[in-house]
Design a protein around this motif. Structure first.
Motif, short mmCIF file in Angstrom:
data_model
loop_
_atom_site.label_atom_id
_atom_site.label_comp_id
_atom_site.label_asym_id
_atom_site.label_seq_id
_atom_site.Cartn_x
_atom_site.Cartn_y
_atom_site.Cartn_z
N THR A 32 0.85 -1.18 0.00
CA THR A 32 0.00 0.00 0.00
C THR A 32 0.88 1.23 0.00
N MET A 33 0.51 2.21 -0.81
CA MET A 33 1.23 3.48 -0.87
C MET A 33 0.35 4.57 -0.27
N GLY A 34 0.99 5.47 0.46
CA GLY A 34 0.20 6.51 1.12
C GLY A 34 0.87 7.87 1.04
N TRP A 35 0.06 8.88 1.25
CA TRP A 35 0.55 10.26 1.38
C TRP A 35 0.11 10.79 2.74
N PHE A 36 1.03 11.42 3.41
CA PHE A 36 0.78 12.09 4.68
C PHE A 36 1.28 13.52 4.55
N ARG A 37 0.89 14.36 5.48
CA ARG A 37 1.39 15.73 5.47
C ARG A 37 1.58 16.22 6.89
N GLN A 38 2.49 17.18 7.01
CA GLN A 38 2.77 17.76 8.32
C GLN A 38 2.95 19.25 8.18
N ALA A 39 2.06 19.98 8.83
CA ALA A 39 2.15 21.43 8.86
C ALA A 39 2.98 21.84 10.07
N PRO A 40 3.56 23.04 10.05
CA PRO A 40 4.38 23.50 11.17
C PRO A 40 3.61 23.43 12.49
N GLY A 41 4.23 22.81 13.49
CA GLY A 41 3.63 22.74 14.80
C GLY A 41 2.51 21.73 14.95
N LYS A 42 2.29 20.94 13.90
CA LYS A 42 1.20 19.95 13.95
C LYS A 42 1.75 18.54 13.76
N GLU A 43 0.91 17.57 14.14
CA GLU A 43 1.26 16.17 13.94
C GLU A 43 1.18 15.82 12.46
N ARG A 44 1.93 14.82 12.08
CA ARG A 44 1.82 14.31 10.72
C ARG A 44 0.47 13.62 10.58
N GLU A 45 -0.24 13.94 9.52
CA GLU A 45 -1.59 13.39 9.35
C GLU A 45 -1.76 12.67 8.02
N PHE A 46 -2.67 11.72 8.05
CA PHE A 46 -2.99 10.94 6.87
C PHE A 46 -3.71 11.79 5.84
N VAL A 47 -3.35 11.59 4.57
CA VAL A 47 -4.02 12.30 3.48
C VAL A 47 -4.76 11.31 2.58
N ALA A 48 -4.04 10.32 2.08
CA ALA A 48 -4.65 9.37 1.14
C ALA A 48 -3.79 8.12 1.07
N ALA A 49 -4.41 7.03 0.63
CA ALA A 49 -3.68 5.79 0.44
C ALA A 49 -4.30 5.00 -0.70
N ILE A 50 -3.49 4.14 -1.30
CA ILE A 50 -3.97 3.29 -2.38
C ILE A 50 -3.33 1.92 -2.25
#
Length: 121
Positions: A32-50
């Protein structure tokens, strides 16, 4: 390098970007491949997966705006982002792994270096 993300940049609100992530075949095939993102001062969060078979999963915040896809012949996963908002600004990471639990980083064993996406209002 196991995962190489690219395609980030700066765009105005409402614009589009396409992220790409080229993977080592050893950690792409059947994973499975996924994308996550992390904004300044925030936790890394799930975006999408396939999944390997093409099943897709999205965070509620991006449903209808982002599309994840994969080209198994090229060992590459994509994230097409449209209707971008300032709150989408973050470093975006691609990841791969043998297991997937919705919304969780668990099961993603390999991570790319991240690519910056900046959306201005």
């Amino acid at each position: 390098v196991q995962l190489q993300a690219s395609g980030g940049g700066s765009v105005q609100a409402g614009g589009s970007l396409r992220l790409s992530c080229a993977a080592n075949p050893r950690i792409f095939s059947r994973y499975t491949m996924g994308w996550f993102r992390q904004a300044p001062g925030k936790e890394r969060e799930f975006v999408a997966a396939i999944s390997w078979s093409g099943s897709t999963y999205y965070a509620d915040s991006v449903k209808g705006r982002f599309t994840i896809s994969r080209d198994n012949a090229k060992n590459t996963v994509y994230l097409q982002m449209s209707g971008l908002k300032p709150e989408d600004t973050a470093v975006y990471y691609c990841a791969s792994g043998p297991l997937f639990r919705y919304g969780s980083r668990e099961g993603f064993d390999y991570w790319g270096q991240g690519t910056q996406v900046t959306v201005s209002s």
